[in-house]
Design an enzyme around this catalytic site. Sequence first.
Site, short mmCIF file in Angstrom:
data_model
loop_
_atom_site.label_atom_id
_atom_site.label_comp_id
_atom_site.label_asym_id
_atom_site.label_seq_id
_atom_site.Cartn_x
_atom_site.Cartn_y
_atom_site.Cartn_z
N GLU A 474 -6.20 60.84 -8.29
CA GLU A 474 -4.91 60.30 -7.87
C GLU A 474 -5.17 58.96 -7.18
O GLU A 474 -5.16 57.92 -7.82
CB GLU A 474 -4.20 61.30 -6.95
CG GLU A 474 -2.72 61.02 -6.78
CD GLU A 474 -1.99 62.23 -6.23
OE1 GLU A 474 -0.84 62.04 -5.81
OE2 GLU A 474 -2.54 63.36 -6.20
N GLU A 750 -3.15 67.19 3.78
CA GLU A 750 -1.92 67.04 3.01
C GLU A 750 -0.95 68.17 3.32
O GLU A 750 0.26 67.95 3.44
CB GLU A 750 -2.26 67.04 1.52
CG GLU A 750 -1.06 66.91 0.59
CD GLU A 750 -1.49 66.90 -0.86
OE1 GLU A 750 -0.75 66.32 -1.68
OE2 GLU A 750 -2.55 67.48 -1.19
#
Length: 876
Positions: A474, A750
């Site tokens: 990502e 996260e």
Amino acid sequence: MTTPSFEAAPTTDTATKVTALRTPDDSGLVATPHPEPRLSWSLTSDRPGVLQHAYEVQVAADPSFTGAVSSGEVESGAVTDHPWPAGPLLSREVRHWRVRVRTDRGWTRWSEPTRVEAALLEEGEWTARPVHVPGDRGRTSPGPVPLLRREFDLPAEPVSARLYVTSLGVHRTGLNGRPVSDHLLEPGWTSYPNRLLYATYDVTGLLSPGRNALSAAVGDGWYRGHLTWHKNRDVYGDACALLAQLEVTLADGGTVTVVTDDRWRGGYGDLLAADLYDGCARDLRQEPHGWRLPGFDDRDWERAAVLPLPTGLTQRAHPPVRVVQVIRPELSTLPDGTIAVDAGENVTGVLRLRAAGPAGGTVTVRHAEVLDDDGRLLTSILRGARATDEYTLSGGTAELEPEFTFHGFRHAEIDASPGVTVEHVEVAVMASDLRRIGSFHCSDERVNALYANVVRSQRGNFLAVPTDCPQRDERLGWTGDIMAFAPTACATFDSQSFLDSWLTDLGLEQRPDGAVPLVIPDVDLGELPPMDLPFAGTTAGWGDAATVVPTALFDAYGHRSLLGRHYATMCAWVDFTAGRLDDDGTWSGNAQLGDWLDPAAPPEDPARATTDSAYVATVFVAHSARLLADAARELGRTDDAERYAALHRRTAEAAWRKWGDHARTTQTGCALALAFGIAPAAERAAVGESLAALVRANDGRIATGFLGTPFVLPALSGSGHTAEAYRLLLNTECPGWLYQVERGATTMWERWDAIRPDGTIDTEKAGTMLSFNHYAYGAVAAWLYGSVAGLRATAPGYRTIEIAPRPGSTLTSAGASIATPYGTASVAWSVEGDTLTVDAELPPGTTGRFLPPEGLHTPLPVTDLGSGRHRLVLRG
């Protein structure tokens, strides 16, 4: 034209000096891309209460300032963002500038002069063209990294040399076998079809009379390498190419220019592959020894092919990526002989090794953030990123380091083939080398650890662009993450030029209707794992980076010109969202990410938050409208300011009519209602009490996601509920900030519950969306600076400062400092019994005020402060 100076005015303020002259170019390069650079400086003084009342700037071609152009006496108390008073710089032109200021005691001495040199400012200045190895073009998978070289002669001693260089891909360039810089992954990642950055290096010391060689390796990088979880390749092009222009002035007055053209030759070497996600493969047996030096026989190499000049060439104005720290990790040997590496903290970077062994021996290095239940690397959450570096030895001892890649990891495993010995291991931490400007400390070491985690996450994710995470497939410039984190980012590191560059790309990638892509630079995301939602090209909170980030930069650094540069982008976004409002004035027409990763959301569906996503979207419309109205007012756009202020009022009223009752039921709902001016004035106290009651009812556990978290603590303390704010901060149960700390986190996670209370990692429910280095929840540090320590700006660039510490809970001391544009501002407090002692320092040119905590007494409820040091003692 030479403007008269005020030399007749005597120097009367000998205690004050003008220092730290600077322009918006923070690259550290020898040249600037700005033909009319904005000017800033700071003041130092041996006396308190210093204020600037006026300034004079001189610009001259000669450091003696003969025939200088002067700004004249300009009335201003600001030390930032002043106009260039002379004619625009031409390409390669060198000038010098200096400044003096008038304080309450008169004029200071002139500052030491600062040199400024222009880069190549016009496309026509480039005679070079990008060159590539013909056989390398069109590869559909990673392969050997192309090498390019050219030899040339210098008939006399070089006295000045500039290398202007960039690439399609990422490059490592050298002269006569020596690197031109320690910069990594140049030229970084921008909106390549619209803007390609280059660097200007002073390479005089790398050249000599006679034969010289200019060489480069060019890797895939973001240009041609894998991007996103789909691992798309060739997103921007199918050829990696070098663009270089070397301009040399000789002692005999002659000049030599060497450019990339069809006289260059290209081949391959020991770099068999290099990918940002997958890692690097090297076979040292294939190194063409001496290829970087003069005299190498390159007749078997291909003649380079030439490409057109790229669009939007401009010199990089922000700091480069480089190694910013070296760590000696802890090493151990696993039962199967694998060497286990523990860096001690989660980092972004690579491992450097020294290994010895026979030709053909191999060393393989794999990386991960955490270990699985068996104590081995947990790599499933890296998804498609191999994060593996592989080496084949040529015999003997070798220094091994990957190139054109980086990894997010704390742990690594090193496998060596029989006969190979790993003699040395170190961790090279990589980041865009931003200057650290903020610090925080307190009496609770758990909170200090939390703050350190915030700092590491910013450092690890500010690499070329502000990424979401550095480890999996990502590593994208997610707009929502930086929207949440921007105020903290701007207080911890000098982020102005870095985020200004990113905002420039946001404006370039913004769609014609004003929509802002989810990631900048914009790449095709396809379906968003772990779900498939139909987005209307953007989503609230994420697209609001277009207004929030410029505002954060202006608040922190005071550059009105920056607001002006990004004003059109801000307007386009707000106009886009206003156009999506329904007849009732709310935005509920398309899918939203909402309060992403609300801890109550199902692990497999992180957008299903407890706070209605349409409410969140609508209040962000109001929020951005208010920020834009403020920006318009700063820029003197009165009509726009009134129009967008009215939009804020209408949208806030519509949101409250529709969702007022709902907003009171969630932490995010209350926090946004207070922070964004949604709740009517008469109901704000009740909403604050509702928020405090929600915190108490949840035993101090956090209940907000990406969009609510930055605002919940300020909403509590701002509504008089400091006790509940501390309860939320200091909670050690899941979910909570200190829960992460007590589970051994060294960066921000996260997900609030990335590691469960029993120490296991839930990869079944969370799937592969499980990063241990995401800075969004690190937005808490803005509250640590502004409320726990009590240091915050009340005018752009900290021209006025509020000292308002709010002690609470078990903390007995705290402090913070920020290197503001005016100089370092700091505050430190301690509590002993019923006495609070506060030490504060304000830099010259600023004023401040002290707001005591409720229940403590000073001679005045609010104390005005001038620059200098202050001690305030309060008693209950």
